[in-house]
Design a protein around this motif. Structure first.
Motif, PDB file in Angstrom:
ATOM      1  N   SER A  44       0.734  -1.360  -0.150  1.00 11.81           N
ATOM      2  CA  SER A  44      -0.174   0.097   0.028  1.00 11.81           C
ATOM      3  C   SER A  44       0.921   1.088   0.065  1.00 11.81           C
ATOM      4  O   SER A  44       2.151   1.103   0.729  1.00 11.81           O
ATOM      5  CB  SER A  44      -0.870   0.119   1.208  1.00 11.81           C
ATOM      6  N   THR A  47       2.018   2.165   3.644  1.00  8.53           N
ATOM      7  CA  THR A  47       3.186   1.346   4.176  1.00  8.53           C
ATOM      8  C   THR A  47       4.394   2.102   3.568  1.00  8.53           C
ATOM      9  O   THR A  47       5.563   2.383   4.454  1.00  8.53           O
ATOM     10  CB  THR A  47       2.876  -0.024   3.681  1.00  8.53           C
ATOM     11  N   HIS A 241      -2.884   4.802   9.790  1.00  9.75           N
ATOM     12  CA  HIS A 241      -1.773   3.782   9.648  1.00  9.75           C
ATOM     13  C   HIS A 241      -2.908   2.435   9.879  1.00  9.75           C
ATOM     14  O   HIS A 241      -3.977   2.561  10.312  1.00  9.75           O
ATOM     15  CB  HIS A 241      -1.040   3.674  10.945  1.00  9.75           C
ATOM     16  N   PHE A 242      -2.537   1.308   9.420  1.00  8.36           N
ATOM     17  CA  PHE A 242      -3.438   0.140   9.305  1.00  8.36           C
ATOM     18  C   PHE A 242      -3.859  -0.099  10.758  1.00  8.36           C
ATOM     19  O   PHE A 242      -4.953  -0.818  11.158  1.00  8.36           O
ATOM     20  CB  PHE A 242      -2.842  -1.210   8.726  1.00  8.36           C
ATOM     21  N   HIS A 243      -3.091   0.075  11.887  1.00  9.30           N
ATOM     22  CA  HIS A 243      -3.542  -0.197  13.460  1.00  9.30           C
ATOM     23  C   HIS A 243      -4.436   0.645  13.587  1.00  9.30           C
ATOM     24  O   HIS A 243      -5.707   0.432  14.235  1.00  9.30           O
ATOM     25  CB  HIS A 243      -2.387  -0.016  14.138  1.00  9.30           C
ATOM     26  N   LEU A 245      -6.531   2.081  11.499  1.00 11.29           N
ATOM     27  CA  LEU A 245      -7.725   1.808  10.603  1.00 11.29           C
ATOM     28  C   LEU A 245      -8.659   0.595  11.366  1.00 11.29           C
ATOM     29  O   LEU A 245      -9.776   0.757  11.598  1.00 11.29           O
ATOM     30  CB  LEU A 245      -7.355   1.390   9.298  1.00 11.29           C
ATOM     31  N   SER A 246      -7.827  -0.361  11.675  1.00  9.68           N
ATOM     32  CA  SER A 246      -8.505  -1.649  12.429  1.00  9.68           C
ATOM     33  C   SER A 246      -8.926  -1.217  13.685  1.00  9.68           C
ATOM     34  O   SER A 246     -10.101  -1.807  14.119  1.00  9.68           O
ATOM     35  CB  SER A 246      -7.401  -2.662  12.650  1.00  9.68           C
ATOM     36  N   SER A 277      -9.463  -4.058   2.969  1.00 16.40           N
ATOM     37  CA  SER A 277      -8.324  -4.909   2.757  1.00 16.40           C
ATOM     38  C   SER A 277      -7.548  -4.949   1.421  1.00 16.40           C
ATOM     39  O   SER A 277      -6.354  -5.621   1.469  1.00 16.40           O
ATOM     40  CB  SER A 277      -8.667  -6.277   3.353  1.00 16.40           C
ATOM     41  N   LEU A 280      -3.716  -4.139   0.798  1.00 13.77           N
ATOM     42  CA  LEU A 280      -2.865  -4.279   2.044  1.00 13.77           C
ATOM     43  C   LEU A 280      -2.061  -5.498   2.202  1.00 13.77           C
ATOM     44  O   LEU A 280      -2.456  -6.452   1.498  1.00 13.77           O
ATOM     45  CB  LEU A 280      -4.007  -4.314   3.541  1.00 13.77           C
ATOM     46  N   GLU A 284      -1.052  -6.451   7.285  1.00 13.69           N
ATOM     47  CA  GLU A 284      -1.987  -5.392   7.572  1.00 13.69           C
ATOM     48  C   GLU A 284      -3.405  -5.965   7.556  1.00 13.69           C
ATOM     49  O   GLU A 284      -4.260  -5.550   8.307  1.00 13.69           O
ATOM     50  CB  GLU A 284      -1.708  -4.349   6.507  1.00 13.69           C
ATOM     51  N   LYS A 285      -3.883  -6.899   6.614  1.00 15.32           N
ATOM     52  CA  LYS A 285      -4.982  -7.574   6.478  1.00 15.32           C
ATOM     53  C   LYS A 285      -5.468  -8.342   7.899  1.00 15.32           C
ATOM     54  O   LYS A 285      -6.316  -8.188   8.401  1.00 15.32           O
ATOM     55  CB  LYS A 285      -5.156  -8.507   5.284  1.00 15.32           C
ATOM     56  N   LEU A 288      -6.427  -5.923  10.550  1.00 14.58           N
ATOM     57  CA  LEU A 288      -7.658  -4.917  10.156  1.00 14.58           C
ATOM     58  C   LEU A 288      -8.767  -6.137  10.554  1.00 14.58           C
ATOM     59  O   LEU A 288      -9.864  -5.764  10.999  1.00 14.58           O
ATOM     60  CB  LEU A 288      -7.579  -4.796   8.738  1.00 14.58           C
TER      61      LEU A 288
END
Length: 409
Positions: A44, A47, A241-243, A245-246, A277, A280, A284-285, A288
């Protein structure tokens, strides 16, 4: 997360050379992502931007991300790349040595060991001049390890929160204690950190952490849910950031659960997870999906998930492609879910569960243990199964890991 490798900085330079342009902004990161995608290598833009410091805070890329990048540079994997770098200069600070009166990991470690907070304050001030992000990240991990066992825990937490950018980077943005024994971490976030931050995405992190902890460990909706809901309209998911987002999606699910509307919204949340997803990395997925999965299971939606074909396609792909180099508590959560789903659907697929060394779970040991007990209970028989089940229930209730019990029930 593993200690950053000094070869990372050489990698960043070599990638820019191969691309033919510098990565100095989001647009450059987007262009890089598109170039990699042409080679069927998917990372991504966010990232990539974070790896180059375009998006703050810096976080060392996960191994799967590094493997993808070096394949673009014609190496087999990250280890192959590192083994072929023979003339990369090491920063003198990296090995706990000091060539000048600047920031030193050795001095930092000594100040922490002696709990000399006056000296620690001076060390943190010197860190402001250090531009080596691998060194700063290593320092963050070092401080985090001391926080958990310090006899002056609250004093140390307050010092870090008052240390502006450096303290925030060293602790709160690089180190998260999900075990949160006696709520020390969540209370520190609210008392010391929250009053010192001006970034809305950092506020999102604080609110979401507290909401999740309160839901899973106290079975109630946090009073900070209203602050969370007031904040999110001002934020952009594409900048998360993916964290972050999750945690965002997890909290929406938890709030709907306590407001008793999740029956009407769970499919919407599942569809959004699937859409988010796309593009990602595997890691990362995993994060999430795993946080939202736990929230849905907490409110009894496991069967709905078991029968959600699109959601399970993403989970199946993650489990199928997981490697020993990419183990996290998120993947652990998905593994337990996948095994439970397979048994529920009477799948004939043979699967050997993986196990991760305890040293990698310093701040998530309770959930890790509960998941391992649960996996064992699914495969045990006879007296062993009775012993595991009795102790698993007791352990999960004591440590407030209720979603595990609801998943395997």
């Amino acid at each position: 997360m593993n200690q950053p490798n000094p070869y990372l900085f050489a990698l960043c330079n070599q990638l820019e050379t191969q691309l033919g342009f510098k990565i100095k902004n989001i647009a450059n990161a987007q262009k890089c992502s598109e170039v990699l995608a042409l080679e069927k290598l998917y990372i991504s833009p966010h990232t990539i931007a974070r790896m180059y410091g375009v998006v703050k805070p810096f976080r060392t890329p996960y191994k799967d991300t590094l493997n993808i990048i070096v394949r673009y540079l014609n190496y087999t994997d990250w280890e192959d790349y590192c083994n072929n770098q023979t003339n990369i200069p090491f920063d003198p600070n990296y090995f706990l040595t000091e060539s000048s009166d600047g920031f030193s990991l050795a001095v930092l470690q000594l100040a922490l060991a002696n709990e000399d907070f006056k000296a620690l304050q001076l060390v943190l001030e010197k860190a402001k001049e250090n531009k080596n992000e691998a060194i700063l990240f290593t320092a963050a991990e070092l401080i985090g390890a001391y926080v958990r066992k310090s006899k002056k825990q609250q004093e140390l937490l307050q010092l870090l929160a008052n240390s502006s950018i450096i303290g925030h980077l060293f602790f709160y943005e690089c180190y998260v204690d999900e075990d949160n024994e006696n709520k020390y971490f969540s209370e520190a976030l609210l008392q010391y950190y929250l009053p010192n931050i001006t970034n809305d995405y950092r506020r999102l992190y604080v609110y979401s952490f507290v909401i999740s902890q309160t839901a899973h460990k106290e079975n109630q909706l946090s009073s900070y849910s209203s602050s969370f809901l007031d904040l999110i309209p001002q934020l952009d998911k594409s900048k998360c950031h993916f964290h972050e987002l999750s945690r965002w999606i997890e909290c929406l699910i938890l709030i709907d659960g306590f407001n008793k509307v999740l029956q009407n919204t769970w499919k919407h949340h599942a569809n959004e997870l699937i859409a988010l997803s796309i593009g990602l990395s595997l890691n990362e997925k995993a994060w999430l999906l795993s946080r939202s999965l736990k929230a849905l299971v907490l409110f009894g939606f496991k069967e709905e998930l078991f029968n959600c074909h699109e959601f399970n396609e993403v989970v199946d792909d993650l489990i199928k492609n997981q490697t020993k180099k990419l183990h996290s508590i998120a993947l652990y959560v998905l593994q337990l879910y996948w095994i439970s789903k397979s048994m529920y659907l009477n799948s004939k697929t043979i699967y050997k569960p993986f196990r991760i060394h305890n040293i990698l779970f310093q701040n998530e040991s309770n959930e890790k243990t509960a998941i391992e007990f649960a996996v064992a209970s699914l495969f045990a028989s006879g007296e062993n199964k009775n012993i595991i089940n009795d102790n698993l229930k007791s352990f999960c209730e004591k440590k407030n890991v209720h979603w595990v019990l609801k998943l395997i029930d």
